[in-house]
Design an enzyme around this catalytic site. Structure first.
Site, short mmCIF file in Angstrom:
data_model
loop_
_atom_site.label_atom_id
_atom_site.label_comp_id
_atom_site.label_asym_id
_atom_site.label_seq_id
_atom_site.Cartn_x
_atom_site.Cartn_y
_atom_site.Cartn_z
N HIS A 12 0.70 -1.21 0.18
CA HIS A 12 -0.13 -0.03 -0.10
C HIS A 12 0.89 1.31 -0.28
O HIS A 12 0.44 2.10 0.70
CB HIS A 12 -0.74 0.07 1.00
CG HIS A 12 -0.55 -0.09 2.53
ND1 HIS A 12 -0.94 -0.90 3.45
CD2 HIS A 12 0.89 0.60 3.29
CE1 HIS A 12 -0.17 -0.74 4.75
NE2 HIS A 12 0.75 0.09 4.29
N HIS A 59 -1.91 5.08 9.37
CA HIS A 59 -0.55 5.70 9.34
C HIS A 59 -0.61 7.19 10.22
O HIS A 59 -0.48 8.16 9.57
CB HIS A 59 0.23 5.95 8.06
CG HIS A 59 0.35 4.83 7.15
ND1 HIS A 59 -0.68 4.18 6.71
CD2 HIS A 59 1.42 4.07 7.19
CE1 HIS A 59 -0.11 2.81 5.85
NE2 HIS A 59 1.15 2.81 6.37
N HIS A 193 10.63 -3.41 3.39
CA HIS A 193 11.17 -1.92 3.32
C HIS A 193 11.51 -1.09 4.73
O HIS A 193 10.90 -1.62 5.72
CB HIS A 193 10.01 -0.91 2.65
CG HIS A 193 8.48 -1.06 3.10
ND1 HIS A 193 7.90 -1.98 3.72
CD2 HIS A 193 7.86 0.18 3.69
CE1 HIS A 193 6.94 -1.63 4.38
NE2 HIS A 193 6.89 -0.34 4.50
N GLU A 240 4.70 -4.99 8.75
CA GLU A 240 3.33 -4.81 8.28
C GLU A 240 2.82 -6.22 7.29
O GLU A 240 1.66 -6.33 7.41
CB GLU A 240 3.31 -3.81 7.02
CG GLU A 240 3.52 -2.47 7.40
CD GLU A 240 3.50 -1.25 6.30
OE1 GLU A 240 3.00 0.08 6.59
OE2 GLU A 240 3.39 -1.67 5.17
FE FE2 Z 1 2.17 1.41 5.47
#
Ligand code: FE2
Length: 323
Positions: A12, A59, A193, A240
């Site tokens: 996402h 977030h 990431h 995540e």
């Molecule tokens: Fe995220």
């Protein structure tokens, strides 16, 4: 009865949303990413789910360090796009499914998963970017979406095992909903990431591809990955991926992988995507039940034998009459 027919995972990455909003999808850098979702959009258009359950993380848009629910289920009728600092994304308001969401909340809480019920919430790129990737950019999202926000931002996030078991509880909840609904569940975020610190920009394709393999074939093995391993192998934000295990827990043990896509990078993030289908529900066969078949076959055999014996006897009678 409602049932979960398939699960989808998708990154996402916020920059994917920006590329859509700023009409950069045809630029070579982004075309590489978006072309990987063309088949996914076709699959979704053909599958036409009645409801989507979207597992994602907020977030610091709807929640903040003042309020950190581990699992928060959106039970509202609608969820407007959040302003993430540059105005709300130009995407449709997400329409929820309060009846099914409330049913899931009741079922999983009584199943000892203490999730937070959210009756008012804005949704950020964590939810709207995967919707774009799977549905394109329609004027209205084609079906209701139930958001399930998971804390993977502030330590401690839930374990992979806890997420998998929540998926199991969601599966049970959906299966006990009386209306005949076909539900697709999405797990978003990932893959490897890290957005800050000395390892910013970390991508680990070997870990990511093994994770995709495990998701299809051996998800229980993935549930045993500790947080530190996600951090070490997939970067600080790689955690995540535990959200994908909620999706996987909601599916059958054996699934059919119908599509997979992986590319790096997209804004310093590995993009991973997979579509898994449950086997279709068994339909009533016109053939007799298997247990009855040998007997029927035996009866047919017996009848043929009797017919042959009768013919033989008739022939013998004829021979005897001629003597
Ligand atoms: Fe995220």
């Amino acid at each position: 009865m409602a049932r979960i027919i398939a699960g989808v995972t998708s990154s996402h990455v916020p920059a994917i949303g920006a590329a859509i909003d700023l009409k950069k999808t045809e630029e070579p850098y982004w075309k590489r990413v978006f072309s990987g979702f063309e088949r996914s959009k076709e699959w979704m258009a053909k599958t036409k789910p009645d409801v989507v359950i979207a597992v994602y993380n907020d977030h610091a848009s709807a929640f903040s360090v003042e309020l950190i629910p581990t699992f928060a289920l959106g039970c509202a009728a609608e969820f407007p796009p959040a302003d993430e600092g540059w105005g709300p994304r130009p995407v449709p308001v997400v329409k929820g499914h309060p009846k099914l969401a409330s049913h899931i909340a009741q079922s999983v809480i009584l199943d000892e998963f203490d999730l937070t019920i959210v009756n008012k919430m804005e949704v950020d790129h964590g939810l709207t970017v995967p919707l774009n990737l799977m549905f394109g950019s329609p004027k209205e999202w084609p079906c209701p979406v139930i958001p399930l926000a998971v804390n993977v931002v502030v330590y401690p996030p839930p374990t992979g095992h806890r997420c998998f078991m929540l998926g199991r509880a969601i599966r049970k909840a959906v299966a006990s909903y009386p209306e005949d609904l076909r539900v697709v569940i999405m797990g978003t975020g990932g893959m490897s990431h890290q957005i800050s610190g000395p390892r910013a920009g970390l991508i680990n394709s070997k870990f990511d591809k093994a994770y995709l393999d495990g998701l299809t074939k051996d998800p229980r093995k993935l549930t045993r990955i500790p947080h530190m391993e996600y951090m070490r192998e997939a970067g600080a934000e790689g955690i995540e991926m535990v959200m994908w295990l909620i999706m996987r827990g909601a599916l059958d043990d054996k699934v059919k992988e119908v599509y997979r896509f992986y590319t790096v990078p997209a804004s310093n993030t590995a993009v991973g995507h997979i579509i898994l289908e449950n086997a279709p529900r068994a339909t009533k066969s016109k053939r007799p039940p298997r247990a009855m078949r040998p007997a029927a076959k035996g009866a047919a055999k017996g009848a043929a034998k009797a017919k042959r014996a009768a013919a033989h006897e008739a022939k013998q009678d004829l021979v005897r009459s001629k003597r």
